[in-house]
Motif scaffolding. Sequence first.
Motif, PDB file in Angstrom:
ATOM      1  N   LEU A  29       0.803  -1.229   0.000  1.00 48.38           N
ATOM      2  CA  LEU A  29       0.000   0.000   0.000  1.00 48.38           C
ATOM      3  C   LEU A  29       0.836   1.281   0.000  1.00 48.38           C
ATOM      4  O   LEU A  29       0.524   2.210  -0.760  1.00 48.38           O
ATOM      5  CB  LEU A  29      -0.963  -0.023   1.188  1.00 48.38           C
ATOM      6  CG  LEU A  29      -2.031  -1.123   1.122  1.00 48.38           C
ATOM      7  CD1 LEU A  29      -2.882  -1.128   2.381  1.00 48.38           C
ATOM      8  CD2 LEU A  29      -2.917  -0.926  -0.108  1.00 48.38           C
ATOM      9  N   PRO A  30       1.883   1.413   0.823  1.00 52.83           N
ATOM     10  CA  PRO A  30       2.682   2.646   0.738  1.00 52.83           C
ATOM     11  C   PRO A  30       3.329   2.848  -0.624  1.00 52.83           C
ATOM     12  O   PRO A  30       3.443   3.991  -1.094  1.00 52.83           O
ATOM     13  CB  PRO A  30       3.743   2.450   1.829  1.00 52.83           C
ATOM     14  CG  PRO A  30       3.175   1.457   2.764  1.00 52.83           C
ATOM     15  CD  PRO A  30       2.341   0.549   1.921  1.00 52.83           C
ATOM     16  N   ILE A  31       3.743   1.761  -1.273  1.00 52.05           N
ATOM     17  CA  ILE A  31       4.380   1.901  -2.588  1.00 52.05           C
ATOM     18  C   ILE A  31       3.352   2.335  -3.629  1.00 52.05           C
ATOM     19  O   ILE A  31       3.638   3.169  -4.493  1.00 52.05           O
ATOM     20  CB  ILE A  31       5.055   0.581  -2.993  1.00 52.05           C
ATOM     21  CG1 ILE A  31       6.158   0.234  -1.995  1.00 52.05           C
ATOM     22  CG2 ILE A  31       5.636   0.686  -4.397  1.00 52.05           C
ATOM     23  CD1 ILE A  31       6.884  -1.052  -2.296  1.00 52.05           C
ATOM     24  N   ILE A  32       2.149   1.783  -3.541  1.00 48.39           N
ATOM     25  CA  ILE A  32       1.095   2.221  -4.463  1.00 48.39           C
ATOM     26  C   ILE A  32       0.758   3.689  -4.220  1.00 48.39           C
ATOM     27  O   ILE A  32       0.603   4.475  -5.164  1.00 48.39           O
ATOM     28  CB  ILE A  32      -0.161   1.339  -4.301  1.00 48.39           C
ATOM     29  CG1 ILE A  32       0.127  -0.096  -4.747  1.00 48.39           C
ATOM     30  CG2 ILE A  32      -1.323   1.912  -5.107  1.00 48.39           C
ATOM     31  CD1 ILE A  32      -1.030  -1.041  -4.548  1.00 48.39           C
ATOM     32  N   GLY A  33       0.658   4.071  -2.943  1.00 46.48           N
ATOM     33  CA  GLY A  33       0.370   5.462  -2.623  1.00 46.48           C
ATOM     34  C   GLY A  33       1.443   6.404  -3.141  1.00 46.48           C
ATOM     35  O   GLY A  33       1.139   7.474  -3.688  1.00 46.48           O
ATOM     36  N   TRP A  34       2.701   6.005  -2.982  1.00 41.60           N
ATOM     37  CA  TRP A  34       3.801   6.834  -3.500  1.00 41.60           C
ATOM     38  C   TRP A  34       3.773   6.887  -5.020  1.00 41.60           C
ATOM     39  O   TRP A  34       3.932   7.955  -5.619  1.00 41.60           O
ATOM     40  CB  TRP A  34       5.132   6.263  -3.016  1.00 41.60           C
ATOM     41  CG  TRP A  34       6.310   6.776  -3.778  1.00 41.60           C
ATOM     42  CD1 TRP A  34       6.842   8.040  -3.716  1.00 41.60           C
ATOM     43  CD2 TRP A  34       7.088   6.061  -4.738  1.00 41.60           C
ATOM     44  NE1 TRP A  34       7.914   8.146  -4.570  1.00 41.60           N
ATOM     45  CE2 TRP A  34       8.090   6.948  -5.212  1.00 41.60           C
ATOM     46  CE3 TRP A  34       7.056   4.762  -5.240  1.00 41.60           C
ATOM     47  CZ2 TRP A  34       9.033   6.563  -6.167  1.00 41.60           C
ATOM     48  CZ3 TRP A  34       7.995   4.380  -6.178  1.00 41.60           C
ATOM     49  CH2 TRP A  34       8.965   5.275  -6.637  1.00 41.60           C
TER      50      TRP A  34
END
Length: 310
Positions: A29-34
């Motif tokens: 999720l953090p990588i998708i958000g970034w």
Amino acid sequence: MNNRSPVEDRVWAVIAHLSAIAMGMGLILPIIGWSESRRKSNYTSFQSLQALGYQSLGYTIWILVTLIVVIITSFTAVASITTIDNLDQEIMAIVIAHTTLMFGLIGVYFLLPIIGALTCAFGKDFRYPIMGNRLAKYLGYDDSQSIEEPAWLDEEHEERWVSSMGHFAVIILFWGMLAPVTAWIMQGNRSAFLKFQSVQAVVFQAGTLVLSMVSGILYFGGAAILFLSIGVSGFSNDLSPISLLGIVVFFGSMLCAAVIILLIPLLHIMGQWAGYRILKGDDYRYPIAGRLVEKWTSRKSNPQLEETSQ
């Protein structure tokens, strides 16, 4: 110009921080958000990268501290036993104390991302202790910048941070591969550096996972062969050839499993070293996985080489 609403920015930031509760499974999720926020929202990009760092580098530090605390408290608890008269009660007290300690340490790990999510939900800037300010400086993030004309984050440092966290995630069994896999899928076509580092991190972690599975197969397989050989030959004072063979296979498999188990922590350390080297500005390559991935990526980028090799 940033066309995204502040509400959407806050939602992504909250999701990125709360994904830490999944204990490794939320790395995606953090990588998708970034990836979705690059050159759109510095706020969301920074919060997502910060959450990614907490789940990989922060988790590594947390698990090491937890192991040290458990080892020290275990030895202290055993040393505190002075009599065997109330041994059962003392052991029960030790078990309860250690269980409480473990839940407390897990609660400490969950506390910071929950605070981060609540802070971002109100649209405020959140920084993890120690890591937050250092990461902001590393990325060139300034929350006081104008939304209309922002100075975007340092693109090279963004990619180095994501690549590095993919390597640090090697300590998270199986789920650690989610970080480099997601970075590869989401940003691999945009950055050759990020693609290479992500692919070799996936290969390295997959190899480490396979070794872990092999050690388990050797351990349980050797034990199963031993019991089967004894069952076939029957219990007697004299060892039959089948029983002797089962014992040899058992100890051989135990020895191989022990060697692999001792090797796995060294591979974890190598993954941590790779992440550190990338943050320091190096283009790190694993001794074997790096060369294999380099050949594969060069063939993919140059189809003529692939045709001539065939």
